[in-house]
Design an enzyme around this catalytic site. Structure first.
Site, PDB file in Angstrom:
ATOM      1  N   ASN A  70      -3.260  -8.392   9.490  1.00  0.00           N
ATOM      2  CA  ASN A  70      -3.820  -8.181   8.157  1.00  0.00           C
ATOM      3  C   ASN A  70      -2.775  -8.675   7.178  1.00  0.00           C
ATOM      4  O   ASN A  70      -1.789  -7.992   6.894  1.00  0.00           O
ATOM      5  CB  ASN A  70      -4.100  -6.681   7.981  1.00  0.00           C
ATOM      6  CG  ASN A  70      -4.748  -6.373   6.642  1.00  0.00           C
ATOM      7  OD1 ASN A  70      -4.855  -7.251   5.776  1.00  0.00           O
ATOM      8  ND2 ASN A  70      -5.175  -5.130   6.469  1.00  0.00           N
TER       9      ASN A  70
ATOM     10  N   ARG B 295      -7.876 -10.284   9.446  1.00  0.00           N
ATOM     11  CA  ARG B 295      -8.692  -9.781   8.359  1.00  0.00           C
ATOM     12  C   ARG B 295      -8.771 -10.875   7.300  1.00  0.00           C
ATOM     13  O   ARG B 295      -7.745 -11.370   6.832  1.00  0.00           O
ATOM     14  CB  ARG B 295      -8.050  -8.541   7.753  1.00  0.00           C
ATOM     15  CG  ARG B 295      -8.830  -8.040   6.571  1.00  0.00           C
ATOM     16  CD  ARG B 295      -8.241  -6.791   6.011  1.00  0.00           C
ATOM     17  NE  ARG B 295      -9.031  -6.376   4.882  1.00  0.00           N
ATOM     18  CZ  ARG B 295      -8.537  -5.732   3.836  1.00  0.00           C
ATOM     19  NH1 ARG B 295      -7.258  -5.432   3.791  1.00  0.00           N
ATOM     20  NH2 ARG B 295      -9.320  -5.381   2.845  1.00  0.00           N
TER      21      ARG B 295
ATOM     22  N   HIS C 213     -14.434  -4.364   1.391  1.00  0.00           N
ATOM     23  CA  HIS C 213     -14.166  -3.178   2.224  1.00  0.00           C
ATOM     24  C   HIS C 213     -15.195  -3.044   3.347  1.00  0.00           C
ATOM     25  O   HIS C 213     -15.374  -1.954   3.892  1.00  0.00           O
ATOM     26  CB  HIS C 213     -14.255  -1.865   1.400  1.00  0.00           C
ATOM     27  CG  HIS C 213     -13.063  -1.593   0.561  1.00  0.00           C
ATOM     28  ND1 HIS C 213     -13.138  -0.823  -0.577  1.00  0.00           N
ATOM     29  CD2 HIS C 213     -11.768  -1.951   0.690  1.00  0.00           C
ATOM     30  CE1 HIS C 213     -11.939  -0.733  -1.127  1.00  0.00           C
ATOM     31  NE2 HIS C 213     -11.094  -1.415  -0.390  1.00  0.00           N
TER      32      HIS C 213
ATOM     33  N   ARG D 155      -7.229  -0.400 -10.845  1.00  0.00           N
ATOM     34  CA  ARG D 155      -8.361  -1.209 -11.333  1.00  0.00           C
ATOM     35  C   ARG D 155      -9.378  -0.329 -12.040  1.00  0.00           C
ATOM     36  O   ARG D 155      -9.617   0.813 -11.633  1.00  0.00           O
ATOM     37  CB  ARG D 155      -9.037  -1.912 -10.148  1.00  0.00           C
ATOM     38  CG  ARG D 155      -8.348  -3.170  -9.719  1.00  0.00           C
ATOM     39  CD  ARG D 155      -8.948  -3.714  -8.439  1.00  0.00           C
ATOM     40  NE  ARG D 155      -8.148  -3.343  -7.291  1.00  0.00           N
ATOM     41  CZ  ARG D 155      -8.525  -3.493  -6.026  1.00  0.00           C
ATOM     42  NH1 ARG D 155      -9.698  -3.994  -5.735  1.00  0.00           N
ATOM     43  NH2 ARG D 155      -7.728  -3.136  -5.047  1.00  0.00           N
TER      44      ARG D 155
ATOM     45  N   ASP E  60      -0.741   6.940  -7.912  1.00  0.00           N
ATOM     46  CA  ASP E  60      -0.796   7.870  -6.779  1.00  0.00           C
ATOM     47  C   ASP E  60      -1.452   9.172  -7.197  1.00  0.00           C
ATOM     48  O   ASP E  60      -0.950   9.888  -8.069  1.00  0.00           O
ATOM     49  CB  ASP E  60       0.610   8.108  -6.235  1.00  0.00           C
ATOM     50  CG  ASP E  60       0.545   8.698  -4.831  1.00  0.00           C
ATOM     51  OD1 ASP E  60      -0.237   9.663  -4.631  1.00  0.00           O
ATOM     52  OD2 ASP E  60       1.245   8.192  -3.944  1.00  0.00           O
TER      53      ASP E  60
ATOM     54  N   GLU F  72      -9.211   0.038  10.009  1.00  0.00           N
ATOM     55  CA  GLU F  72      -9.711  -1.335   9.925  1.00  0.00           C
ATOM     56  C   GLU F  72      -9.170  -2.180  11.070  1.00  0.00           C
ATOM     57  O   GLU F  72      -9.867  -3.036  11.594  1.00  0.00           O
ATOM     58  CB  GLU F  72      -9.325  -1.939   8.572  1.00  0.00           C
ATOM     59  CG  GLU F  72     -10.175  -1.360   7.437  1.00  0.00           C
ATOM     60  CD  GLU F  72      -9.558  -1.539   6.066  1.00  0.00           C
ATOM     61  OE1 GLU F  72      -8.391  -1.139   5.901  1.00  0.00           O
ATOM     62  OE2 GLU F  72     -10.240  -2.059   5.172  1.00  0.00           O
TER      63      GLU F  72
HETATM   64  P1  ADP Z   1      -4.836   1.247   0.293  1.00  0.00           P
HETATM   65  O1  ADP Z   1      -6.138   1.067  -0.389  1.00  0.00           O
HETATM   66  O2  ADP Z   1      -3.695   0.583  -0.405  1.00  0.00           O
HETATM   67  O3  ADP Z   1      -4.886   1.037   1.778  1.00  0.00           O
HETATM   68  P2  ADP Z   1      -4.770   4.057   0.960  1.00  0.00           P
HETATM   69  O4  ADP Z   1      -6.123   4.068   1.552  1.00  0.00           O
HETATM   70  O5  ADP Z   1      -3.595   4.277   1.857  1.00  0.00           O
HETATM   71  O6  ADP Z   1      -4.521   2.785   0.079  1.00  0.00           O
HETATM   72  O7  ADP Z   1      -4.757   5.161  -0.178  1.00  0.00           O
HETATM   73  C1  ADP Z   1      -3.596   5.374  -0.900  1.00  0.00           C
HETATM   74  C2  ADP Z   1      -3.840   6.436  -1.931  1.00  0.00           C
HETATM   75  O8  ADP Z   1      -4.299   7.638  -1.301  1.00  0.00           O
HETATM   76  C3  ADP Z   1      -2.547   6.839  -2.610  1.00  0.00           C
HETATM   77  O9  ADP Z   1      -2.259   5.999  -3.682  1.00  0.00           O
HETATM   78  C4  ADP Z   1      -2.867   8.225  -3.067  1.00  0.00           C
HETATM   79  O10 ADP Z   1      -3.448   8.137  -4.330  1.00  0.00           O
HETATM   80  C5  ADP Z   1      -3.909   8.737  -2.120  1.00  0.00           C
HETATM   81  N1  ADP Z   1      -3.411   9.849  -1.284  1.00  0.00           N
HETATM   82  C6  ADP Z   1      -2.779   9.789  -0.096  1.00  0.00           C
HETATM   83  N2  ADP Z   1      -2.489  11.042   0.343  1.00  0.00           N
HETATM   84  C7  ADP Z   1      -2.943  11.911  -0.587  1.00  0.00           C
HETATM   85  C8  ADP Z   1      -2.958  13.344  -0.706  1.00  0.00           C
HETATM   86  N3  ADP Z   1      -2.445  14.119   0.237  1.00  0.00           N
HETATM   87  N4  ADP Z   1      -3.525  13.858  -1.802  1.00  0.00           N
HETATM   88  C9  ADP Z   1      -4.057  13.084  -2.750  1.00  0.00           C
HETATM   89  N5  ADP Z   1      -4.092  11.744  -2.680  1.00  0.00           N
HETATM   90  C10 ADP Z   1      -3.547  11.155  -1.629  1.00  0.00           C
END
Ligand code: ADP
Length: 589
Positions: free
Chosen positions: A7, A63, A152, A213, A255, A361
């Site tokens: 990926n 991917r 996605h 976004r 985050d 994925e």
């Molecule tokens: P990507 O789309 O980059 O693959 P992920 O699917 O890993 O991202 O999602 C990342 C986001 O998930 C982080 O930016 C955060 O906002 C959220 N996240 C991860 N763990 C937690 C948690 N325990 N509580 C709340 N949000 C979380």
């Protein structure tokens, strides 16, 4: 068999090696790669290859974010596939070029081993036209490929599959809303196994609120920003993709964990960000339930979907009317461990199940790669455009003059794809025993025999029974009266229902392994409803350009409207009566 999954994104390289049982035997990632024409990616790939020395790699799955409307399934890579991925690179500049770097490096590293492209767009490629079409000027949209593709897809399809497994029901009997909520976020209406609607559109910017976004905004806002003079296209792009969403609203970052913390400490903007995020997601669930006429389950996945119990609870508020009964305690206690695939968080008697699925994925890509490699389908072959012929006529000089006046010559309106052929400005009226059809196009140049081509539906309207014929073969066909501005001609024969056919250059014929006058079957994979056309005549000539001709009835049956496009495969019936696939491509009408 070990499958390597790669990926390769704009700033990161993730990879994993899967064995035959879909277990990960090795994985790794490189972050913060710079997008300097792929050089740091090349370096990272070279390091990865060294690391993988001890594994016997049989196939490589990649991917690929954007496959446009050319692919609706994972496809073994060849030159045609590479060209198509390149063609869609401008639409996915942060992804497709890097996937190509990885594909080319893998081809060098593992010569002779199959590379398979697994597309984020493929799962959505059969979305109904009503869902994939933006209501903007039709021709502009067609010219610039402005339509909804959705992204996605690998994650939505995987999550839907896991949910179906839990429900112990076939995927094609379920209506699901899958919510992939990570840094990027999208919702998908999975109706009986297919993506019927999804929230990302022409680009991954549309739809849900995301980490940075914006998701949906009024297009008027963009115009307004441009008109202020403070913004240009590049800065609006930056604003909507990098400084909006959770980050832009909260002012804290992308985050959700940090935002939830701040919201608990009464930070107003953090609370607003959470509310907007949940409200938007809830709105989409409701909309998709309406679009599908009900739902059986809601599936959460992605970093936020898997981990934030409070976000899941907020999104599901007010959905009781749909039959959603969340087990609040269970939801709060739920933590999917790394190796767990899913957890159920709805009450046992909830009409709609709510399931949390750990997205994977990479596993999906490994699965699809093995499937493609182990099937003997040839999936990558030349593209065959489809042209839909509306009713038209070819006339002799004598007939043309009788209809349009002595000495009249056909006037070119526009050239057709086949060299030397053109649509004329002149039109004639067809008069049958029952009804008439006015304004039928004359095609040039003039010919030695009159030939009027109509569809079955036209025949019923005219009240005649025309035979299905190859072009040029009009002996004993049906009679028809033609009316022009200067006169009327009744032809004793000449009215036919044209047999569907493919024009091919000898080089195309060689690639498909067919010859002039062969009969083949062609499966149109593009539209919402795929269809296999039998009895398709192959016509090979030096002057021909590859193109299949069908009439309007046939196009309607395959739901190929004007501007539709999709995959197409040429098939041949083998000796055992099975269908042997010979090719695949995209059709444009
Ligand atoms: P990507 O789309 O980059 O693959 P992920 O699917 O890993 O991202 O999602 C990342 C986001 O998930 C982080 O930016 C955060 O906002 C959220 N996240 C991860 N763990 C937690 C948690 N325990 N509580 C709340 N949000 C979380």
């Amino acid at each position: 068999m070990n499958t390597l999954v790669i990926n390769c994104g704009s700033s990161s390289l993730k990879y994993a090696v899967f064995d035959n049982n879909e277990s990960v035997v090795h994985e790794g990632r490189r972050e913060r790669l710079s997008s300097d024409e792929g050089q740091s990616h090349q370096q990272a790939l070279a390091e990865m290859f060294t690391e993988l020395d001890r594994f016997n790699i049989h196939a490589i799955g990649h991917r690929v974010v954007h496959g446009g409307d050319a692919f609706r399934a994972p496809t073994q890579v060849d030159d045609t596939v590479i060209t198509a991925i390149e063609q869609w690179s401008p639409a996915a500049p942060m992804h497709n070029p890097f996937a190509l770097v990885a594909i080319k490096a893998s081809e060098q590293q593992f010569p002779g081993k199959p590379n398979v492209a697994v597309f984020d767009t493929a799962f959505h490629a059969r979305m109904p036209r009503r869902a994939s079409t933006y209501a903007i000027d039709f021709d502009t949209a067609k010219k610039h490929s402005i339509r909804r593709f959705g992204f996605h897809g690998i994650s939505h399809e995987y999550a839907a599959g896991v949910a179906a497994g839990f429900l112990q029901r076939p995927l094609d009997s379920l209506r699901l809303v899958t919510l992939h909520l990570g840094n990027g976020a999208s919702a998908c209406a999975v109706e009986y196994g297919r993506s019927a609607e999804t929230s990302m559109g022409n680009t991954p910017l549309e739809g849900l609120v995301m980490g940075t976004r914006s998701g949906d905004v009024d297009a008027g806002v963009i115009l307004q920003l441009l008109q202020t003079g403070e913004h240009d296209a590049a800065s609006v792009n930056e604003l909507l993709n990098k400084h909006s969403g959770l980050k832009g609203l909260s002012g804290i970052g992308n985050d959700l964990r940090d935002i939830e913390q701040a919201a608990a400490n009464s930070d107003d903007r953090a609370q607003l960000a959470i509310n907007v995020f949940a409200h938007r997601a809830r709105k989409y669930v409701g909309a998709y339930a309406a679009a599908m006429g009900g739902i059986d389950a809601i599936v959460f996945t992605g970093g936020i979907g898997e981990n934030s119990a409070s976000m899941r609870e907020r999104i599901l508020q007010r959905l009781e009317f749909l039959g959603v009964q969340l087990d609040i305690d269970l939801n709060r206690r739920t933590q999917i461990a790394k190796e767990d695939e899913y957890a159920v968080i709805s009450e046992p008697h909830s009409r709609v199940d709510v399931i949390v699925v750990k997205t994977n994925e990479e596993r999906m890509i490994a699965r699809e790669t093995s499937r493609v490699v182990n099937s003997d389908r040839v999936t990558a072959v030349p593209r065959i455009p489809i042209a839909v012929s509306a009713r038209h006529c070819h006339l002799t000089k004598e007939t043309f003059e009788a209809l349009f006046g002595e000495g009249a010559e056909p006037t070119v309106d526009k050239p057709l794809v086949q060299p030397g052929q053109f649509a004329c400005k002149e039109r004639v009226n067809l008069i049958g025993p029952r009804h008439r059809i006015d304004g039928v196009r004359v095609l040039g140049p003039l010919r030695g025999v009159n030939q009027v081509e109509v569809s079955r539906t036209d025949e019923f309207r005219l009240g005649v029974d025309a035979p299905v014929r190859d072009s040029g073969n009009v002996a004993n066909s049906a009679p028809i009266t033609l009316e022009g501005p200067k006169g009327t001609v009744t032809l004793k024969e000449g009215l036919i229902c044209a047999r569907r056919h493919i024009h091919m250059h000898p080089n195309d014929a060689e690639q498909f392994g067919v010859k002039d006058k062969d009969e083949v079957s062609v499966s149109v994979l593009g539209g919402e409803r795929s269809l296999i056309f039998g009895d398709v005549l192959v016509r090979v000539k030096d002057s021909y350009v590859l193109e299949m001709h069908i009439d309007t009835d046939e196009a309607n049956a395959a739901e190929l409207g004007g501007g539709a496009s999709g995959g197409l495969s040429v098939t041949d019936i083998d000796e055992e009566g099975g269908v042997k696939q010979m090719g695949e491509g995209a059709c444009q009408t």
